[in-house]
Design a protein around this motif. Structure first.
Motif, PDB file in Angstrom:
ATOM      1  N   ARG A  45       0.808  -1.223   0.000  1.00 56.03           N
ATOM      2  CA  ARG A  45       0.000   0.000   0.000  1.00 56.03           C
ATOM      3  C   ARG A  45       0.840   1.271   0.000  1.00 56.03           C
ATOM      4  O   ARG A  45       0.409   2.307  -0.488  1.00 56.03           O
ATOM      5  CB  ARG A  45      -0.900   0.023   1.231  1.00 56.03           C
ATOM      6  N   ARG A  46       2.014   1.205   0.613  1.00 53.92           N
ATOM      7  CA  ARG A  46       2.848   2.401   0.735  1.00 53.92           C
ATOM      8  C   ARG A  46       4.027   2.361  -0.230  1.00 53.92           C
ATOM      9  O   ARG A  46       5.088   2.928   0.040  1.00 53.92           O
ATOM     10  CB  ARG A  46       3.299   2.571   2.182  1.00 53.92           C
ATOM     11  N   ALA A  47       3.835   1.696  -1.359  1.00 56.20           N
ATOM     12  CA  ALA A  47       4.882   1.657  -2.385  1.00 56.20           C
ATOM     13  C   ALA A  47       5.279   3.075  -2.766  1.00 56.20           C
ATOM     14  O   ALA A  47       4.433   3.948  -2.969  1.00 56.20           O
ATOM     15  CB  ALA A  47       4.382   0.897  -3.609  1.00 56.20           C
ATOM     16  N   GLY A  48       6.584   3.293  -2.834  1.00 53.85           N
ATOM     17  CA  GLY A  48       7.102   4.609  -3.182  1.00 53.85           C
ATOM     18  C   GLY A  48       7.394   5.494  -1.998  1.00 53.85           C
ATOM     19  O   GLY A  48       8.072   6.514  -2.143  1.00 53.85           O
ATOM     20  N   GLU A  49       6.899   5.124  -0.806  1.00 57.06           N
ATOM     21  CA  GLU A  49       7.166   5.909   0.400  1.00 57.06           C
ATOM     22  C   GLU A  49       8.440   5.411   1.091  1.00 57.06           C
ATOM     23  O   GLU A  49       8.772   4.225   1.034  1.00 57.06           O
ATOM     24  CB  GLU A  49       6.001   5.797   1.391  1.00 57.06           C
ATOM     25  N   LEU A  50       9.105   6.324   1.785  1.00 58.14           N
ATOM     26  CA  LEU A  50      10.255   5.928   2.594  1.00 58.14           C
ATOM     27  C   LEU A  50       9.839   4.923   3.658  1.00 58.14           C
ATOM     28  O   LEU A  50       8.746   5.025   4.239  1.00 58.14           O
ATOM     29  CB  LEU A  50      10.872   7.139   3.282  1.00 58.14           C
ATOM     30  N   ALA A  51      10.725   3.977   3.924  1.00 57.69           N
ATOM     31  CA  ALA A  51      10.501   3.014   5.008  1.00 57.69           C
ATOM     32  C   ALA A  51      11.848   2.579   5.555  1.00 57.69           C
ATOM     33  O   ALA A  51      12.855   2.583   4.840  1.00 57.69           O
ATOM     34  CB  ALA A  51       9.715   1.803   4.521  1.00 57.69           C
ATOM     35  N   VAL A  52      11.850   2.212   6.827  1.00 61.44           N
ATOM     36  CA  VAL A  52      13.028   1.592   7.425  1.00 61.44           C
ATOM     37  C   VAL A  52      12.731   0.100   7.509  1.00 61.44           C
ATOM     38  O   VAL A  52      11.686  -0.316   8.002  1.00 61.44           O
ATOM     39  CB  VAL A  52      13.386   2.220   8.796  1.00 61.44           C
ATOM     40  N   PHE A  53      13.644  -0.692   6.964  1.00 61.43           N
ATOM     41  CA  PHE A  53      13.463  -2.135   6.854  1.00 61.43           C
ATOM     42  C   PHE A  53      14.315  -2.873   7.881  1.00 61.43           C
ATOM     43  O   PHE A  53      15.509  -2.571   8.037  1.00 61.43           O
ATOM     44  CB  PHE A  53      13.866  -2.629   5.458  1.00 61.43           C
ATOM     45  N   ILE A  54      13.689  -3.843   8.537  1.00 64.83           N
ATOM     46  CA  ILE A  54      14.401  -4.766   9.416  1.00 64.83           C
ATOM     47  C   ILE A  54      14.135  -6.162   8.857  1.00 64.83           C
ATOM     48  O   ILE A  54      12.996  -6.644   8.884  1.00 64.83           O
ATOM     49  CB  ILE A  54      13.911  -4.680  10.875  1.00 64.83           C
ATOM     50  N   ARG A  55      15.184  -6.798   8.332  1.00 62.96           N
ATOM     51  CA  ARG A  55      15.021  -8.115   7.727  1.00 62.96           C
ATOM     52  C   ARG A  55      15.529  -9.196   8.688  1.00 62.96           C
ATOM     53  O   ARG A  55      16.697  -9.190   9.078  1.00 62.96           O
ATOM     54  CB  ARG A  55      15.782  -8.218   6.400  1.00 62.96           C
ATOM     55  N   MET A  56      14.624 -10.105   9.047  1.00 61.92           N
ATOM     56  CA  MET A  56      14.953 -11.195   9.957  1.00 61.92           C
ATOM     57  C   MET A  56      15.474 -12.421   9.187  1.00 61.92           C
ATOM     58  O   MET A  56      15.081 -12.660   8.035  1.00 61.92           O
ATOM     59  CB  MET A  56      13.713 -11.608  10.761  1.00 61.92           C
ATOM     60  N   LYS A  57      16.291 -13.173   9.851  1.00 62.35           N
ATOM     61  CA  LYS A  57      16.863 -14.382   9.253  1.00 62.35           C
ATOM     62  C   LYS A  57      15.862 -15.536   9.295  1.00 62.35           C
ATOM     63  O   LYS A  57      15.140 -15.711  10.265  1.00 62.35           O
ATOM     64  CB  LYS A  57      18.126 -14.770  10.023  1.00 62.35           C
ATOM     65  N   GLY A  58      15.850 -16.322   8.221  1.00 61.20           N
ATOM     66  CA  GLY A  58      15.149 -17.602   8.225  1.00 61.20           C
ATOM     67  C   GLY A  58      13.744 -17.579   7.673  1.00 61.20           C
ATOM     68  O   GLY A  58      13.027 -16.585   7.776  1.00 61.20           O
ATOM     69  N   CYS A  59      13.368 -18.702   7.052  1.00 66.55           N
ATOM     70  CA  CYS A  59      12.028 -18.868   6.502  1.00 66.55           C
ATOM     71  C   CYS A  59      11.675 -20.345   6.549  1.00 66.55           C
ATOM     72  O   CYS A  59      12.550 -21.210   6.439  1.00 66.55           O
ATOM     73  CB  CYS A  59      11.971 -18.355   5.073  1.00 66.55           C
ATOM     74  N   ASN A  60      10.388 -20.632   6.709  1.00 55.72           N
ATOM     75  CA  ASN A  60       9.919 -22.016   6.742  1.00 55.72           C
ATOM     76  C   ASN A  60       9.475 -22.516   5.368  1.00 55.72           C
ATOM     77  O   ASN A  60       9.098 -23.681   5.225  1.00 55.72           O
ATOM     78  CB  ASN A  60       8.758 -22.148   7.729  1.00 55.72           C
TER      79      ASN A  60
END
Length: 229
Positions: free
Chosen positions: A25-40
């Motif tokens: 929904r907020r494509a194009g807006e600034l964001a701070v990303f926190i990427r967590m390790k791991g996926c199931n």
């Protein structure tokens, strides 16, 4: 150590950065990303496989350290992503801490296999951008269909499609769960596997009102393989 003493959650963070939201929904807006390790899950088209490997380098961060990083960024939109961020213990505590500032908004990018219920009950609820994994992903069997009832007008369900058969399946799910009446619905192409014009043609053919096509902005602005954007 005293019995029943509460331990402080520690999160395995593989990336943290400020960029624009590439989708949702907020494509194009600034964001701070926190990427967590791991996926199931292990989708055939995954573009963050590196973050899911057991030997992927990561940094241990506490709630306070993550919140401090977000505060220093001075960016209101916070995206928690992965991997699959909701696999991590202590996510409710982290979300609550981030949202203690009423100016902030938290978006959870989640793969559709993890129960959303615990996070819907928080005093301040995050928004979800939830995938429904299509047949071509190889992971449709892992979808938690009960999540469909948890989605609200603040959320998004995203169908990442590779083919016409994926789009036909997406339409079945949209209609079965009345998704257009309850939440935002997006079609997104698997980069390099389907042309966006094919998706537009499908929407016109099926008269699919209230469905948006979205191309990942970050892959148009930067090299599709570039990290930290």
């Amino acid at each position: 150590m005293m019995e029943n003493q509460k331990t402080t959650p520690v999160y395995q963070v593989v990336e943290k950065f400020v960029s624009i939201n590439g989708e949702g929904r907020r494509a194009g807006e600034l964001a701070v990303f926190i990427r967590m390790k791991g996926c199931n899950l292990r989708c055939t088209y995954c573009d963050t496989l590196w973050a899911n490997e057991a030997d992927c380098e990561s940094t241990e961060m506490t709630v306070d350290e993550i919140v401090s990083y977000i505060e220093e960024s001075k960016v209101k939109n916070v995206t928690l992503t992965g991997g699959e961020p909701l696999l991590r213990e202590g996510m409710a505590e982290l979300i609550t801490a981030i949202l203690s500032d009423p100016q902030r908004r938290v978006e959870i990018e989640t793969n559709g296999s993890v129960d959303l219920s615990p996070y819907c009950e928080l005093e301040r609820r995050p928004s979800f951008t939830m995938d429904y994994k299509m047949p071509d992903s190889g992971m449709e069997h892992a979808m938690r269909l009960s999540n469909m009832e948890k989605l609200s007008s603040e959320d998004t369900v995203k169908f990442v499609v590779s083919s016409r058969s994926d789009m036909e399946r997406a339409l079945e799910i949209i209609e079965k769960y009345d998704l257009r009446e309850r939440t935002a619905v997006y079609f997104s192409p698997v980069f390099g596997r389907i042309e966006p014009v094919e998706m537009v043609d499908f929407l016109m053919e099926k008269k699919l009102n209230d469905v948006k096509i979205q191309i990942q902005l970050h892959k148009m602005i930067w090299d599709p393989q570039k990290r930290g954007v």
